[in-house]
Design a protein around this motif. Structure first.
Motif, mmCIF file in Angstrom:
data_model
loop_
_atom_site.group_PDB
_atom_site.id
_atom_site.type_symbol
_atom_site.label_atom_id
_atom_site.label_comp_id
_atom_site.label_asym_id
_atom_site.label_seq_id
_atom_site.Cartn_x
_atom_site.Cartn_y
_atom_site.Cartn_z
ATOM 1 N N ARG A 180 1.561 26.042 -55.152
ATOM 2 C CA ARG A 180 1.540 24.926 -54.206
ATOM 3 C C ARG A 180 0.170 24.272 -54.252
ATOM 4 O O ARG A 180 -0.859 24.945 -54.175
ATOM 5 C CB ARG A 180 1.854 25.388 -52.791
ATOM 6 N N LEU A 181 0.171 22.929 -54.323
ATOM 7 C CA LEU A 181 -1.073 22.179 -54.355
ATOM 8 C C LEU A 181 -1.655 22.037 -52.955
ATOM 9 O O LEU A 181 -0.944 21.716 -52.002
ATOM 10 C CB LEU A 181 -0.838 20.794 -54.955
ATOM 11 N N LYS A 182 -2.971 22.274 -52.857
ATOM 12 C CA LYS A 182 -3.701 22.091 -51.608
ATOM 13 C C LYS A 182 -4.964 21.297 -51.917
ATOM 14 O O LYS A 182 -5.754 21.704 -52.776
ATOM 15 C CB LYS A 182 -4.063 23.445 -50.994
ATOM 16 N N ARG A 197 -22.879 2.130 -49.846
ATOM 17 C CA ARG A 197 -21.526 2.591 -50.119
ATOM 18 C C ARG A 197 -21.422 4.099 -49.891
ATOM 19 O O ARG A 197 -22.409 4.827 -49.973
ATOM 20 C CB ARG A 197 -21.118 2.242 -51.554
ATOM 21 N N SER A 198 -20.203 4.550 -49.632
ATOM 22 C CA SER A 198 -19.952 5.958 -49.329
ATOM 23 C C SER A 198 -19.567 6.710 -50.598
ATOM 24 O O SER A 198 -19.258 6.121 -51.637
ATOM 25 C CB SER A 198 -18.839 6.077 -48.286
ATOM 26 N N VAL A 199 -19.564 8.028 -50.491
ATOM 27 C CA VAL A 199 -19.203 8.897 -51.608
ATOM 28 C C VAL A 199 -17.935 9.657 -51.262
ATOM 29 O O VAL A 199 -17.825 10.254 -50.185
ATOM 30 C CB VAL A 199 -20.331 9.894 -51.938
ATOM 31 N N THR A 200 -16.974 9.612 -52.169
ATOM 32 C CA THR A 200 -15.741 10.385 -52.029
ATOM 33 C C THR A 200 -15.897 11.736 -52.718
ATOM 34 O O THR A 200 -16.417 11.811 -53.834
ATOM 35 C CB THR A 200 -14.557 9.635 -52.663
ATOM 36 N N GLY A 201 -15.454 12.767 -52.052
ATOM 37 C CA GLY A 201 -15.454 14.090 -52.653
ATOM 38 C C GLY A 201 -14.135 14.791 -52.375
ATOM 39 O O GLY A 201 -13.580 14.660 -51.281
ATOM 40 N N TYR A 202 -13.606 15.485 -53.386
ATOM 41 C CA TYR A 202 -12.387 16.256 -53.149
ATOM 42 C C TYR A 202 -12.347 17.482 -54.040
ATOM 43 O O TYR A 202 -13.014 17.540 -55.085
ATOM 44 C CB TYR A 202 -11.122 15.406 -53.329
ATOM 45 N N ALA A 203 -11.580 18.458 -53.599
ATOM 46 C CA ALA A 203 -11.323 19.677 -54.365
ATOM 47 C C ALA A 203 -9.846 20.010 -54.188
ATOM 48 O O ALA A 203 -9.335 20.012 -53.062
ATOM 49 C CB ALA A 203 -12.190 20.829 -53.879
ATOM 50 N N GLU A 239 -4.912 11.624 -57.054
ATOM 51 C CA GLU A 239 -5.127 12.764 -57.950
ATOM 52 C C GLU A 239 -4.025 13.809 -57.781
ATOM 53 O O GLU A 239 -3.550 14.388 -58.760
ATOM 54 C CB GLU A 239 -6.497 13.386 -57.668
ATOM 55 N N VAL A 240 -3.608 14.057 -56.537
ATOM 56 C CA VAL A 240 -2.519 15.002 -56.290
ATOM 57 C C VAL A 240 -1.231 14.525 -56.954
ATOM 58 O O VAL A 240 -0.497 15.313 -57.579
ATOM 59 C CB VAL A 240 -2.304 15.191 -54.777
ATOM 60 N N GLN A 241 -0.955 13.223 -56.846
ATOM 61 C CA GLN A 241 0.251 12.683 -57.472
ATOM 62 C C GLN A 241 0.206 12.851 -58.984
ATOM 63 O O GLN A 241 1.207 13.200 -59.615
ATOM 64 C CB GLN A 241 0.395 11.201 -57.116
ATOM 65 N N ALA A 258 2.803 18.893 -50.970
ATOM 66 C CA ALA A 258 1.409 19.253 -51.186
ATOM 67 C C ALA A 258 0.639 19.058 -49.877
ATOM 68 O O ALA A 258 0.928 18.152 -49.107
ATOM 69 C CB ALA A 258 0.811 18.398 -52.298
ATOM 70 N N PHE A 259 -0.337 19.911 -49.638
ATOM 71 C CA PHE A 259 -1.159 19.820 -48.440
ATOM 72 C C PHE A 259 -2.395 18.977 -48.714
ATOM 73 O O PHE A 259 -3.022 19.101 -49.781
ATOM 74 C CB PHE A 259 -1.595 21.213 -47.973
#
Length: 264
Positions: A180-182, A197-203, A239-241, A258-259
């Protein structure tokens, strides 16, 4: 080559094999070792390949396999980077960047040799292939490739000292994890002192295994922290898609939602 394509098509109904191609290097993976061996024979007849056995090293990536999973690292690459820059015997740092540091394109003295800075940042960018802990620092430093200054180089040296503390760090891909994707999303609102400008971060995790991560400046200015968070969540959702499409290509079903977690 026609025989190889025919063999792969016939194998679809009973087995699944993936071939990763980078110039003249190949990696084969699948669920049927007999089918993999057969494909290697076909490749050898067509191109005369050299079989290096189980995957342990590929383009600077090192793999250590156990019954519990696969550990990825770039230890050799990291040590070569430290040696080439003269930081192999340096004092280690506990963090890649000073959390209070705000870099600017105008502060500091211009470097006499900007090419060395660009080369260093390029190598750090490649090291983020297995080092999510370097993503934000490398993203910050890569903004000043055109006109690097001494303050930027000092910050890059701090990253080298951090690498010295753990040159063999990397993600572990568990063999006992669920599928399962989280995803975890965050943003650093208006952190760029030059553009605001802002910074996007993901894991993103597949079960307990970290498989995707990124730190990137957002393309436009967000007028509130909420807007910055929504932009970060939108990028994470894309990215999840894409990962769902990738899992489908690998014949891995992902029926559950996905969560997506956000800190606000």
């Amino acid at each position: 080559m026609e025989n190889l394509e025919k063999t792969v098509k016939q194998a679809v109904s009973t087995s699944f094999t993936v071939i990763l191609v980078y110039v003249d290097d190949l990696v084969l993976a699948g669920n049927d070792i007999a089918e993999i061996n057969h494909i290697k024979q076909q490749l050898d007849q067509a191109f005369t390949i050299k079989d290096l056995g189980d995957l342990r090293y590929f383009l600077g990536l090192e793999l250590a396999r156990t019954k519990d999973g696969i550990f990825l690292s770039q230890r050799k690459f990291a040590l070569e980077l430290l040696e080439d820059t003269g930081y192999l015997a340096c004092k280690p740092a506990t963090t890649p960047m000073d959390p209070n540091l705000k870099l600017s394109k105008d502060k500091g003295v211009l470097l006499d040799d900007p090419k060395s800075y660009r080369k260093l940042i390029g190598r750090l960018q490649y090291l983020t292939t297995t080092r999510p802990d370097l993503s934000f620092a490398t993203q910050q430093l890569s903004q000043f490739m055109s006109t690097p200054r001494d303050t930027h180089l000092q910050a890059a040296h701090r990253v080298l000292r951090y690498i010295k503390s753990s040159p063999g760090a990397g993600p572990f891909l568990s063999s006992n994890s669920d599928l399962r994707l989280k995803a975890f999303s965050d943003s650093d609102w208006a952190s760029c002192v030059d553009s605001r400008r802002s910074v996007t971060g993901y894991a993103i995790f597949l079960g307990s295994s970290l498989i995707s991560w990124k730190a990137k400046k957002q393309p436009t200015v967000s007028r509130s922290s909420s807007e910055a968070e929504y932009r970060a969540m939108a990028s994470t959702t894309c990215e999840v898609q894409w990962l769902l499409y990738l899992l489908n290509d690998f014949s891995i079903s992902h029926f559950d939602p996905a969560f997506l977690y956000c800190d606000n």
